[in-house]
Design an enzyme around this catalytic site. Structure first.
Site, PDB file in Angstrom:
ATOM      1  N   LYS A   1      10.480  41.645 -10.324  1.00  0.00           N
ATOM      2  CA  LYS A   1       9.419  40.795 -10.858  1.00  0.00           C
ATOM      3  C   LYS A   1       8.224  40.809  -9.923  1.00  0.00           C
ATOM      4  O   LYS A   1       8.347  41.129  -8.730  1.00  0.00           O
ATOM      5  CB  LYS A   1       9.915  39.360 -11.059  1.00  0.00           C
ATOM      6  CG  LYS A   1      10.117  38.592  -9.761  1.00  0.00           C
ATOM      7  CD  LYS A   1      10.484  37.150 -10.021  1.00  0.00           C
ATOM      8  CE  LYS A   1      10.562  36.382  -8.696  1.00  0.00           C
ATOM      9  NZ  LYS A   1      10.952  34.981  -8.901  1.00  0.00           N
TER      10      LYS A   1
ATOM     11  N   ASP B   1      20.210  31.980  -8.663  1.00  0.00           N
ATOM     12  CA  ASP B   1      19.001  31.688  -7.886  1.00  0.00           C
ATOM     13  C   ASP B   1      19.261  30.460  -7.018  1.00  0.00           C
ATOM     14  O   ASP B   1      20.223  29.719  -7.245  1.00  0.00           O
ATOM     15  CB  ASP B   1      17.811  31.441  -8.816  1.00  0.00           C
ATOM     16  CG  ASP B   1      16.494  31.851  -8.181  1.00  0.00           C
ATOM     17  OD1 ASP B   1      16.469  32.045  -6.945  1.00  0.00           O
ATOM     18  OD2 ASP B   1      15.484  31.963  -8.900  1.00  0.00           O
TER      19      ASP B   1
ATOM     20  N   ARG C   1       4.947  38.260  -8.820  1.00  0.00           N
ATOM     21  CA  ARG C   1       4.330  36.937  -8.956  1.00  0.00           C
ATOM     22  C   ARG C   1       2.816  37.105  -9.059  1.00  0.00           C
ATOM     23  O   ARG C   1       2.163  37.602  -8.139  1.00  0.00           O
ATOM     24  CB  ARG C   1       4.705  36.066  -7.761  1.00  0.00           C
ATOM     25  CG  ARG C   1       4.275  34.619  -7.885  1.00  0.00           C
ATOM     26  CD  ARG C   1       4.829  33.796  -6.740  1.00  0.00           C
ATOM     27  NE  ARG C   1       6.281  33.733  -6.776  1.00  0.00           N
ATOM     28  CZ  ARG C   1       6.976  32.890  -7.524  1.00  0.00           C
ATOM     29  NH1 ARG C   1       6.341  32.055  -8.334  1.00  0.00           N
ATOM     30  NH2 ARG C   1       8.290  32.891  -7.489  1.00  0.00           N
TER      31      ARG C   1
ATOM     32  N   ASP D   1      12.457  25.851 -10.470  1.00  0.00           N
ATOM     33  CA  ASP D   1      11.361  24.887 -10.434  1.00  0.00           C
ATOM     34  C   ASP D   1      10.840  24.637 -11.851  1.00  0.00           C
ATOM     35  O   ASP D   1      11.320  23.754 -12.546  1.00  0.00           O
ATOM     36  CB  ASP D   1      10.258  25.406  -9.519  1.00  0.00           C
ATOM     37  CG  ASP D   1       9.210  24.355  -9.222  1.00  0.00           C
ATOM     38  OD1 ASP D   1       9.298  23.241  -9.790  1.00  0.00           O
ATOM     39  OD2 ASP D   1       8.296  24.621  -8.413  1.00  0.00           O
ATOM     40  N   THR D   2       9.895  25.432 -12.286  1.00  0.00           N
ATOM     41  CA  THR D   2       9.360  25.240 -13.635  1.00  0.00           C
ATOM     42  C   THR D   2      10.139  26.026 -14.682  1.00  0.00           C
ATOM     43  O   THR D   2       9.845  25.930 -15.873  1.00  0.00           O
ATOM     44  CB  THR D   2       7.889  25.681 -13.685  1.00  0.00           C
ATOM     45  OG1 THR D   2       7.800  27.069 -13.340  1.00  0.00           O
ATOM     46  CG2 THR D   2       7.052  24.866 -12.718  1.00  0.00           C
TER      47      THR D   2
ATOM     48  N   ASP E   1       0.811  -1.222   0.000  1.00  0.00           N
ATOM     49  CA  ASP E   1       0.000   0.000   0.000  1.00  0.00           C
ATOM     50  C   ASP E   1       0.845   1.272   0.000  1.00  0.00           C
ATOM     51  O   ASP E   1       0.310   2.368   0.088  1.00  0.00           O
ATOM     52  CB  ASP E   1      -0.950   0.003   1.198  1.00  0.00           C
ATOM     53  CG  ASP E   1      -0.215   0.009   2.532  1.00  0.00           C
ATOM     54  OD1 ASP E   1       1.024  -0.185   2.521  1.00  0.00           O
ATOM     55  OD2 ASP E   1      -0.868   0.204   3.571  1.00  0.00           O
ATOM     56  N   GLY E   2       2.194   1.139  -0.038  1.00  0.00           N
ATOM     57  CA  GLY E   2       3.067   2.297  -0.128  1.00  0.00           C
ATOM     58  C   GLY E   2       3.726   2.693   1.172  1.00  0.00           C
ATOM     59  O   GLY E   2       4.554   3.610   1.189  1.00  0.00           O
TER      60      GLY E   2
END
Length: 394
Positions: free
Chosen positions: A274, A300, A276, A304-305, A119-120
């Site tokens: 910047k 930085d 967000r 992330d993306t 089940d993990g």
């Protein structure tokens, strides 16, 4: 009759009838001349122990000043001296980095069993003794964050119940660090929550690398050593020798980090303003500083993306920058990050191996990875030897 003061000088200490010193409670008996002669006669009657050239008696034991150690005693002594060294264990998040650290410090990676139920659920077992040992547990809380965090907590609990002398969690990437304050109503401060979980599980000390915000150290109720990957990154770009270099902070929060980096490289600093607009979505506004005709290096802590990174690259090039490089401590590179970097006008992205690269990121030639195993290894040795960790950055 002899005066009392004269008698005290002649006999500074009085003894009882059994021959023991009463004043200092010495338990050594005072032997009579007859007892001494008997003891010497007994020693002469005993045959002397013969040793071979290696100092061994016929049964293979070792002769010492205190007597003769048996083979079992020598084995136990060797094991005790070995246990005085620290031990390093790791989870499944970044085993290659743990192996590099062990190779650097010269100790084997601790043996353990890490499995999952159907089940993990996580099952963890130590396969060697850690009683009283200074243990370092290496595990970044990277993707999948929740699974690796739970692994870490269970491993800490196992070490605590195995009576480890001290448990230092080595977390190259501290997940949930970006939620470090209440910037909106009714939100959690997960950076504090994770710190509490680690302390409650049984960690005695934490070794972290490039926190998203330095004040997260204050969330811990245990000692924290905060390392920076900048020595590794600075050394690389110093050897690269980029002309007309300017270090660029992609936001106001990273100015202090970028200023330190620029001072080490002895180059100017620029800042990108910047805003967000949503989670993982940013809009680049303005470039503060002189970048026209210069080579820019974006610094930085987390990528992330890569939306912020690509937008900053475009903004710098529009302001007249010749080339743009980037470096970061933690290459999270989730979602479309690898594709965005590959399609961008970025010359090169240099990151460290605090997080193992994903499969799609490994196929991007623009991404270069540097190892921080030496930095972490020296820090672990300093913590174990109780010496200064700050000397690593001097």
């Amino acid at each position: 009759m002899v005066p009392s003061d004269v008698k005290q000088k002649e006999h500074p200490r009085s003894t009882n009838l059994e021959g023991f010193d009463v004043n200092n409670q010495d338990t050594t008996a005072v032997l009579s001349p007859i007892s001494v002669q008997a003891e010497e006669s007994e020693k002469k009657s005993q045959p002397a122990t013969k040793l071979n050239p290696d100092g061994l008696v016929p049964d293979g034991t070792k002769s010492t000043a205190d007597g003769i150690k048996t083979a079992t005693e020598r084995k136990r002594s060797a094991r005790q001296s070995e246990d005085k060294r620290f031990k390093i264990f790791c989870g499944s998040a970044n085993r290659p980095l743990a192996e590099e650290i062990c190779k650097f410090v010269g100790v084997p990676l601790g043996e353990s069993k890490l499995q999952r139920f159907a089940d993990g659920e996580v099952y963890f077992q130590l396969l060697e003794n850690v009683r009283g040992v200074d243990v370092f547990l290496m595990q970044p809380t990277c993707h999948p964050v929740d699974e690796h965090l739970m692994e870490l907590l269970i491993m800490i609990d196992a070490l605590k119940r195995a009576s480890a002398g001290r448990i230092t969690v080595v977390i190259p990437y501290y997940g949930y660090a970006r939620q470090d304050r209440k910037d909106r109503p009714r939100v959690a401060i997960t950076a504090k929550l994770v710190a509490d979980l680690l302390s409650t599980a049984g960690a005695n000390r934490a070794l972290l690398v490039d926190l998203h915000a330095a004040q997260i150290q204050g969330f811990f109720d245990i000692p924290v050593d905060h390392l920076f990957a900048s020595p590794v990154l600075v050394s690389y770009f110093r050897e690269l020798g980029l002309p007309d270099l300017t270090v660029v902070s992609p936001d106001a929060g990273g100015v202090e980090r970028a200023r330190f980096f620029a001072r080490k490289l002895e180059v100017p600093l620029a800042i990108v303003d910047k805003r967000r607009t949503d989670m993982n979505v940013t809009e680049v506004m303005n470039v503060i500083g002189h970048v026209r005709g210069r080579t820019c290096l974006i610094l930085d802590d987390i990528i992330d993306t890569a939306g912020t990174l690509v937008g900053t690259v475009d903004a710098l090039l529009e302001q007249g920058a010749k080339k743009v490089y980037a470096c970061a401590s933690h290459p999270v590179l989730s979602g479309p990050a690898a594709e965005r970097i590959a399609a961008s006008r970025l010359e090169e992205l240099v990151a460290t191996n605090t997080i193992p690269l994903r499969e799609d990121a490994l196929r991007v030639p623009k991404i270069k990875v540097l190892s921080i195993a030496g930095l972490l290894g020296r820090a672990i040795e300093s913590i174990h030897m109780e010496t200064s960790v700050s000397t690593l950055f001097s």
